[in-house]
Design a protein around this motif. Structure first.
Motif, PDB file in Angstrom:
ATOM      1  N   ILE A  45      18.733   3.082  -5.755  1.00 36.37           N
ATOM      2  CA  ILE A  45      18.613   2.713  -7.166  1.00 36.37           C
ATOM      3  C   ILE A  45      18.351   1.215  -7.299  1.00 36.37           C
ATOM      4  N   HIS A  46      19.131   0.414  -6.612  1.00 37.99           N
ATOM      5  CA  HIS A  46      18.969  -1.038  -6.691  1.00 37.99           C
ATOM      6  C   HIS A  46      17.681  -1.495  -6.021  1.00 37.99           C
ATOM      7  N   ASP A  47      17.295  -0.819  -4.944  1.00 31.87           N
ATOM      8  CA  ASP A  47      16.075  -1.185  -4.229  1.00 31.87           C
ATOM      9  C   ASP A  47      14.837  -0.994  -5.102  1.00 31.87           C
ATOM     10  N   ASP A  48      14.868  -0.028  -5.996  1.00 26.19           N
ATOM     11  CA  ASP A  48      13.715   0.263  -6.851  1.00 26.19           C
ATOM     12  C   ASP A  48      13.596  -0.689  -8.042  1.00 26.19           C
ATOM     13  N   LEU A  49      14.614  -1.482  -8.308  1.00 23.75           N
ATOM     14  CA  LEU A  49      14.611  -2.353  -9.485  1.00 23.75           C
ATOM     15  C   LEU A  49      13.472  -3.364  -9.438  1.00 23.75           C
ATOM     16  N   PRO A  50      12.998  -3.811 -10.599  1.00 23.95           N
ATOM     17  CA  PRO A  50      11.904  -4.801 -10.642  1.00 23.95           C
ATOM     18  C   PRO A  50      12.208  -6.061  -9.837  1.00 23.95           C
ATOM     19  N   GLU A  51      13.465  -6.457  -9.782  1.00 23.13           N
ATOM     20  CA  GLU A  51      13.846  -7.677  -9.058  1.00 23.13           C
ATOM     21  C   GLU A  51      13.886  -7.470  -7.544  1.00 23.13           C
ATOM     22  N   MET A  52      13.787  -6.225  -7.100  1.00 17.98           N
ATOM     23  CA  MET A  52      13.817  -5.920  -5.669  1.00 17.98           C
ATOM     24  C   MET A  52      12.427  -5.436  -5.233  1.00 17.98           C
ATOM     25  N   ASP A  53      12.298  -4.124  -4.943  1.00 25.74           N
ATOM     26  CA  ASP A  53      11.004  -3.604  -4.488  1.00 25.74           C
ATOM     27  C   ASP A  53      10.113  -3.139  -5.632  1.00 25.74           C
ATOM     28  N   ASN A  54      10.673  -3.045  -6.831  1.00 31.38           N
ATOM     29  CA  ASN A  54       9.891  -2.762  -8.039  1.00 31.38           C
ATOM     30  C   ASN A  54       9.045  -1.497  -7.893  1.00 31.38           C
ATOM     31  N   ASP A  55       9.727  -0.382  -7.681  1.00 29.26           N
ATOM     32  CA  ASP A  55       9.021   0.886  -7.537  1.00 29.26           C
ATOM     33  C   ASP A  55       9.404   1.809  -8.687  1.00 29.26           C
ATOM     34  N   ASP A  56       8.393   2.429  -9.291  1.00 28.90           N
ATOM     35  CA  ASP A  56       8.619   3.305 -10.436  1.00 28.90           C
ATOM     36  C   ASP A  56       8.984   4.732 -10.046  1.00 28.90           C
ATOM     37  N   PHE A  57       8.896   5.047  -8.748  1.00 25.53           N
ATOM     38  CA  PHE A  57       9.150   6.427  -8.324  1.00 25.53           C
ATOM     39  C   PHE A  57      10.074   6.455  -7.110  1.00 25.53           C
ATOM     40  N   ARG A  58      10.850   7.539  -7.029  1.00 29.11           N
ATOM     41  CA  ARG A  58      11.725   7.778  -5.893  1.00 29.11           C
ATOM     42  C   ARG A  58      11.812   9.286  -5.711  1.00 29.11           C
ATOM     43  N   ARG A  59      11.496   9.746  -4.499  1.00 29.57           N
ATOM     44  CA  ARG A  59      11.526  11.180  -4.182  1.00 29.57           C
ATOM     45  C   ARG A  59      10.671  11.997  -5.153  1.00 29.57           C
ATOM     46  N   LEU A  81      14.234 -12.665   1.591  1.00 30.57           N
ATOM     47  CA  LEU A  81      14.016 -14.038   2.043  1.00 30.57           C
ATOM     48  C   LEU A  81      12.665 -14.207   2.734  1.00 30.57           C
ATOM     49  N   TYR A  82      12.270 -13.203   3.507  1.00 32.84           N
ATOM     50  CA  TYR A  82      11.055 -13.330   4.309  1.00 32.84           C
ATOM     51  C   TYR A  82       9.802 -12.807   3.601  1.00 32.84           C
ATOM     52  N   GLU A  83       9.926 -12.424   2.333  1.00 32.70           N
ATOM     53  CA  GLU A  83       8.728 -12.036   1.588  1.00 32.70           C
ATOM     54  C   GLU A  83       7.770 -13.221   1.489  1.00 32.70           C
ATOM     55  N   ASN A  84       6.511 -12.969   1.855  1.00 31.62           N
ATOM     56  CA  ASN A  84       5.452 -13.987   1.787  1.00 31.62           C
ATOM     57  C   ASN A  84       5.763 -15.233   2.613  1.00 31.62           C
ATOM     58  N   SER A  85       6.651 -15.084   3.589  1.00 33.63           N
ATOM     59  CA  SER A  85       6.992 -16.216   4.451  1.00 33.63           C
ATOM     60  C   SER A  85       5.949 -16.395   5.545  1.00 33.63           C
ATOM     61  N   LYS A  86       5.678 -17.626   5.898  1.00 28.75           N
ATOM     62  CA  LYS A  86       4.762 -17.914   6.996  1.00 28.75           C
ATOM     63  C   LYS A  86       5.468 -17.799   8.350  1.00 28.75           C
ATOM     64  N   GLU A  87       6.790 -17.720   8.297  1.00 28.71           N
ATOM     65  CA  GLU A  87       7.575 -17.580   9.519  1.00 28.71           C
ATOM     66  C   GLU A  87       7.671 -16.112   9.887  1.00 28.71           C
ATOM     67  N   LYS A 132       7.007   8.244  -3.175  1.00 26.61           N
ATOM     68  CA  LYS A 132       7.091   6.915  -3.783  1.00 26.61           C
ATOM     69  C   LYS A 132       5.771   6.203  -3.541  1.00 26.61           C
ATOM     70  N   THR A 133       5.616   5.053  -4.179  1.00 23.14           N
ATOM     71  CA  THR A 133       4.358   4.319  -4.081  1.00 23.14           C
ATOM     72  C   THR A 133       4.133   3.821  -2.663  1.00 23.14           C
ATOM     73  N   CYS A 134       2.969   4.105  -2.107  1.00 23.04           N
ATOM     74  CA  CYS A 134       2.618   3.634  -0.758  1.00 23.04           C
ATOM     75  C   CYS A 134       1.747   2.382  -0.849  1.00 23.04           C
ATOM     76  N   GLY A 135       1.711   1.635   0.227  1.00 22.40           N
ATOM     77  CA  GLY A 135       0.890   0.433   0.293  1.00 22.40           C
ATOM     78  C   GLY A 135       1.495  -0.790  -0.354  1.00 22.40           C
ATOM     79  N   LYS A 136       2.772  -0.706  -0.755  1.00 23.51           N
ATOM     80  CA  LYS A 136       3.386  -1.815  -1.467  1.00 23.51           C
ATOM     81  C   LYS A 136       3.825  -2.948  -0.547  1.00 23.51           C
ATOM     82  N   LYS A 158       1.130  -5.574  -0.163  1.00 32.12           N
ATOM     83  CA  LYS A 158       0.884  -6.245  -1.438  1.00 32.12           C
ATOM     84  C   LYS A 158       1.988  -7.247  -1.772  1.00 32.12           C
ATOM     85  N   GLU A 159       3.217  -6.919  -1.415  1.00 28.50           N
ATOM     86  CA  GLU A 159       4.350  -7.765  -1.747  1.00 28.50           C
ATOM     87  C   GLU A 159       4.679  -8.768  -0.647  1.00 28.50           C
TER      88      GLU A 159
END
Length: 291
Positions: A82-96, A160-166, A232-236, A239-240
């Motif tokens: 539930i928390h993972d799907d939130l806009p502030e996290m993975d922002n997914d509109d679908f689950r199962r 933390l590592y989203e869009n990180s160059k490390e 759930k949405t694939c390819g995210k 993109k993220e």
């Protein structure tokens, strides 16, 4: 009995307990109860309860001794989704295959549903602690696996590592071991703790390798899967800007890693006395799954 039949037996046993739990939910207001039940009762593979029941059978631990632990872990896993799907996290509109909790009940209610599931899981675990020291140890193991030294720590590193160059393998291993593997190790280890640590080290390593396999396979499915199969949405991830095994090893390299992890799981199982057929088939199922 075939793998699918045995899996179905474990699944039906657990789902009957989950339905009984949901039927007794009487919290207020109704939207809190409804949002909790909505996510709990979405069709899922229930891999953690199934694994716990399978290892309990392997170690000759009565199912009734582990069922509340299995229920607690499924509550924790559902809260995390539930928390993972939130806009502030993975922002997914679908689950199962269904709208995410926050799309149905709103973001605030989704946060509270997740909080409610986590707290209820801890209440179940505390109740188990009255049964003896081994139940205390099993409860603590689950709590640690789900907390800041486990899943939550892994989720934080994932952000933390989203869009990180490390980009490095150590960071990926930390994220995957904590975000995913720790909550797969837990249901495998609980039956061992309840029977004086039988095969503890081997089962813990098996759980880690199996958890890593699941996450690597999820990375493959994010590239090759489709909504109808995955739910759930694939390819995210790309993109993220997620740090994934695909980013480090490429698609073919990630598939090779899956095969190596599966082989490692099977070798560990060979060192365990007892009927390991279902767990061996579970490893192959995990590597070949399409959702």
């Amino acid at each position: 009995m075939s793998f699918s039949e045995k899996y179905g037996e474990y699944l039906n046993y657990f789902n009957s307990k989950l339905l009984a739990f949901c039927d007794k939910l009487d919290c207020k207001p109704d939207i809190l109860r409804d949002s909790i039940k909505y996510s709990l009762l979405l069709n899922g593979k229930r891999i953690r309860p199934v694994l716990m029941l399978a290892v309990a059978d392997l170690l000759n631990v009565e199912r009734e001794k582990v069922i509340n632990f299995a229920l607690a872990i499924e509550l924790i896993h559902t809260y995390s989704l539930i928390h993972d799907d939130l806009p502030e996290m993975d922002n997914d509109d679908f689950r199962r295959g269904k709208p995410s909790n926050h799309k149905v009940f709103g973001t605030g209610n989704a946060v509270l549903a997740g909080d409610g599931l986590l707290n209820t899981a801890y209440s179940l675990l505390i109740s188990e602690c009255f049964k003896g020291n081994e139940f205390v140890s099993a409860s603590k193991f689950i709590c640690d696996s789900a907390g800041i030294y486990g899943m939550i720590g892994g989720q934080s590193a994932d952000l933390l590592y989203e869009n990180s160059k490390e980009i490095n393998e150590d960071a990926l291993d930390f994220i995957y071991e904590n975000k995913t593997a720790k909550l797969i190790i837990a249901p495998i280890i609980v039956p061992s703790i309840l029977c004086e640590g039988k095969h503890y080290s081997k089962l813990k390593l098996f759980g880690k390798e199996l958890g890593m396999l699941f996450q690597f396979k999820d990375d493959v499915l994010d590239v090759e899967g489709n909504f109808d199969a995955v739910g759930k949405t694939c390819g995210k991830d790309e993109k993220e800007g997620k740090l994934t095994a695909i980013k480090l090893f490429g698609l073919d390299g990630c598939k090779l890693k899956c095969d190596l992890l599966a082989d490692s799981c099977l070798k560990i199982l060979e060192g365990i006395n007892g009927d390991i057929e279902f767990l061996r088939d579970f490893v192959n199922f995990s590597n070949k799954r399409e959702n």
